[in-house]
Motif scaffolding. Structure first.
Motif, short mmCIF file in Angstrom:
data_model
loop_
_atom_site.label_atom_id
_atom_site.label_comp_id
_atom_site.label_asym_id
_atom_site.label_seq_id
_atom_site.Cartn_x
_atom_site.Cartn_y
_atom_site.Cartn_z
N ASP A 1 0.83 -1.22 0.00
CA ASP A 1 0.00 0.00 0.00
C ASP A 1 0.86 1.26 0.00
N VAL A 2 1.87 1.27 -0.85
CA VAL A 2 2.79 2.41 -0.93
C VAL A 2 2.10 3.60 -1.59
N LEU A 3 2.21 4.74 -0.94
CA LEU A 3 1.60 5.97 -1.46
C LEU A 3 2.64 7.09 -1.40
N ILE A 4 2.93 7.71 -2.54
CA ILE A 4 3.91 8.80 -2.61
C ILE A 4 3.26 9.96 -3.35
N ILE A 5 3.14 11.10 -2.66
CA ILE A 5 2.42 12.24 -3.22
C ILE A 5 3.25 13.52 -3.11
N ASP A 6 3.28 14.27 -4.20
CA ASP A 6 3.93 15.58 -4.21
C ASP A 6 3.04 16.58 -3.48
N THR A 7 3.58 17.21 -2.44
CA THR A 7 2.79 18.16 -1.66
C THR A 7 2.68 19.53 -2.33
N LYS A 8 3.48 19.75 -3.37
CA LYS A 8 3.50 21.03 -4.10
C LYS A 8 4.01 22.18 -3.24
N SER A 9 4.70 21.87 -2.16
CA SER A 9 5.26 22.93 -1.31
C SER A 9 6.38 23.65 -2.05
N ASP A 10 6.57 24.92 -1.70
CA ASP A 10 7.59 25.74 -2.35
C ASP A 10 8.93 25.56 -1.63
N LEU A 11 9.89 24.91 -2.29
CA LEU A 11 11.19 24.68 -1.67
C LEU A 11 12.08 25.91 -1.66
N ASN A 12 11.69 26.94 -2.38
CA ASN A 12 12.46 28.17 -2.34
C ASN A 12 12.30 28.91 -1.02
N VAL A 13 11.44 28.40 -0.16
CA VAL A 13 11.21 29.02 1.13
C VAL A 13 12.48 29.11 1.96
N TYR A 14 13.39 28.13 1.80
CA TYR A 14 14.62 28.14 2.57
C TYR A 14 15.46 29.38 2.33
N LEU B 1 14.10 25.77 -8.11
CA LEU B 1 14.32 24.42 -7.58
C LEU B 1 13.09 23.55 -7.70
N ASN B 2 11.92 24.18 -7.62
CA ASN B 2 10.67 23.41 -7.70
C ASN B 2 10.51 22.70 -9.03
N GLU B 3 11.26 23.13 -10.04
CA GLU B 3 11.20 22.49 -11.34
C GLU B 3 11.86 21.11 -11.30
N TYR B 4 12.87 20.96 -10.44
CA TYR B 4 13.65 19.72 -10.40
C TYR B 4 13.30 18.81 -9.23
N VAL B 5 13.00 19.39 -8.09
CA VAL B 5 12.72 18.58 -6.89
C VAL B 5 11.45 19.07 -6.20
N GLY B 6 10.90 18.21 -5.36
CA GLY B 6 9.71 18.58 -4.63
C GLY B 6 9.67 17.94 -3.26
N SER B 7 8.81 18.47 -2.42
CA SER B 7 8.57 17.88 -1.10
C SER B 7 7.46 16.84 -1.24
N PHE B 8 7.79 15.59 -0.92
CA PHE B 8 6.83 14.49 -1.07
C PHE B 8 6.49 13.87 0.28
N LYS B 9 5.27 13.38 0.40
CA LYS B 9 4.90 12.60 1.57
C LYS B 9 4.79 11.14 1.14
N ILE B 10 5.38 10.28 1.96
CA ILE B 10 5.50 8.85 1.65
C ILE B 10 4.83 8.04 2.76
N TYR B 11 3.93 7.16 2.38
CA TYR B 11 3.21 6.33 3.36
C TYR B 11 3.23 4.88 2.88
N ALA B 12 3.41 3.95 3.80
CA ALA B 12 3.39 2.52 3.45
C ALA B 12 3.10 1.70 4.70
N LEU B 13 2.64 0.46 4.50
CA LEU B 13 2.31 -0.45 5.60
C LEU B 13 3.19 -1.69 5.55
N LYS B 14 3.52 -2.19 6.74
CA LYS B 14 4.25 -3.45 6.82
C LYS B 14 3.24 -4.59 6.74
N GLY B 15 3.41 -5.45 5.72
CA GLY B 15 2.47 -6.53 5.52
C GLY B 15 2.65 -7.68 6.49
#
Length: 352
Positions: free
Chosen positions: A222-235, A338-352
């Motif tokens: 049940d792997v789920l990987i989603i781009d949060t669309k956050s702005d990495l230029n904030v740093y 930077l947002n063109e090349y990389v993004g902040s992603f959230k990753i979720y998965a379950l141990k079967g």
């Protein structure tokens, strides 16, 4: 950095985050955290000095933490997410931070010493590389493993080991909740090879399909990987005072910027501003390591050791750069979102 051996990478990461552990600013960390989804209530509930502004997301937002659970944070730093997790697991739970950096562990443990006894009973910090935690954590001890912008720092050849370790320490049915920077496309060779960009969590970013493969090979479902669309230029755009800089300030910021990426991201300053580290336009835009990059920064002594080791009398500013940045790279990045090349992603998965 792709051709560097793992020992070199770990040493560069260690040096960079040891410098970050000496941060004394809280406004910057608060602003960055809010930009990645942490609420004012969450930030008010934990020690402010645990938040160094190193987040790229909020893994606890997808962790569904329950009272009495055991949460393990990989690459826990000063304890930001560990202290937040402790609030959620309650008196019968455990929040364990794992980090390889002695300076970060020292800061986290010092903060813990100042907390109430009920927090001390729940929170602990252990030293380990996250590719092998067998000496500090037994099999099947955790309900949830979290991590925030850390796995991308692990050398590519060793990243699969991290996911295997996650699987090992989780109970059956346990879950992974991770925030990390992933690559949206192939990164420019110039960027990939730059040390500052690697320790700044950019050059070491893996692709989504690689994460999916490593998680599934480790045994997760049940792997789920989603781009949060956050702005990495904030740093770069947020100043030490927590306020957003004017665009010209963000571009011409000095090496003493408040974040880990600043030295890698700032373009060479215009002739009018006299260059990043120089006193006037005749000086090079980026000086060599240890040559006083801070001297033009208001209120910051050149002895603070911005681009070199900190002096004994002055603490290093947060996110101090440990490596010089070639002017050519800086010029390239000044034209790159930077947002063109990389993004902040959230990753979720379950141990079967």
């Amino acid at each position: 950095m792709a051709t560097e051996n793992t020992t070199t990478i770990y040493e560069e990461v260690r040096k960079h985050y040891s410098a970050a552990s000496r941060s004394v600013s809280t406004k910057y960390g608060e602003a960055v955290a809010k930009s990645f989804g942490y609420t004012a209530e969450e930030l008010a509930a934990i020690p402010a000095e645990a938040n160094l502004g190193l987040s790229c997301g909020n893994p606890l937002a997808i962790a569904s933490v329950k009272e009495g659970e055991t949460i393990i944070d990989l690459g826990s730093g000063a304890g930001f997410d560990v202290f937040l997790a402790a609030k959620r697991v309650g008196a019968n739970g455990k929040a364990i931070g794992v980090d390889m950096n002695d300076d970060m562990l020292e800061r986290a443990r010092k903060i813990l010493e100042s907390q109430p006894e009920e927090v001390k009973k729940v929170v602990s910090f252990v030293k380990s590389n996250i590719t092998d935690m067998s000496s500090v954590l037994e099999d099947g001890v955790a309900d949830c493993v979290i991590s925030n912008c850390v796995i991308n720092l692990v050398p590519a050849a060793e990243k699969p080991k991290v996911f295997k370790e996650m699987y090992r320490v989780l109970k059956h049915g346990g879950r992974v909740a991770v925030s990390d920077i992933l690559a949206k496309q192939d990164l420019p060779e110039q960027l990939v090879k730059d040390v500052a960009m690697y320790v700044g969590c950019i050059a070491g970013a893996s692709k989504v399909e690689e994460y999916e493969t490593w998680l599934k090979e480790a045994g997760f479902k049940d792997v789920l990987i989603i781009d949060t669309k956050s702005d990495l230029n904030v740093y770069v755009e947020i100043g030490e005072d927590g306020e957003k800089k004017r665009s010209t300030e963000a571009k011409n910021d000095l090496c003493c910027g408040q974040n880990l990426q600043n030295c890698a991201l700032i373009p060479a300053a215009s002739e009018e501003s006299g260059g990043c580290c120089g006193a006037n336009k005749a000086e090079p835009a980026f000086q060599k390591q240890g040559e006083g990059c801070c001297k033009m920064s208001a209120g910051v002594s050149s002895s603070a050791g911005c681009c070199g080791a900190p002096s004994s009398s002055s603490p290093a500013p947060s996110g101090c750069c440990g490596v010089p940045v070639p002017a050519g790279l800086a010029e390239s990045l000044s034209k790159t979102d930077l947002n063109e090349y990389v993004g902040s992603f959230k990753i979720y998965a379950l141990k079967g």
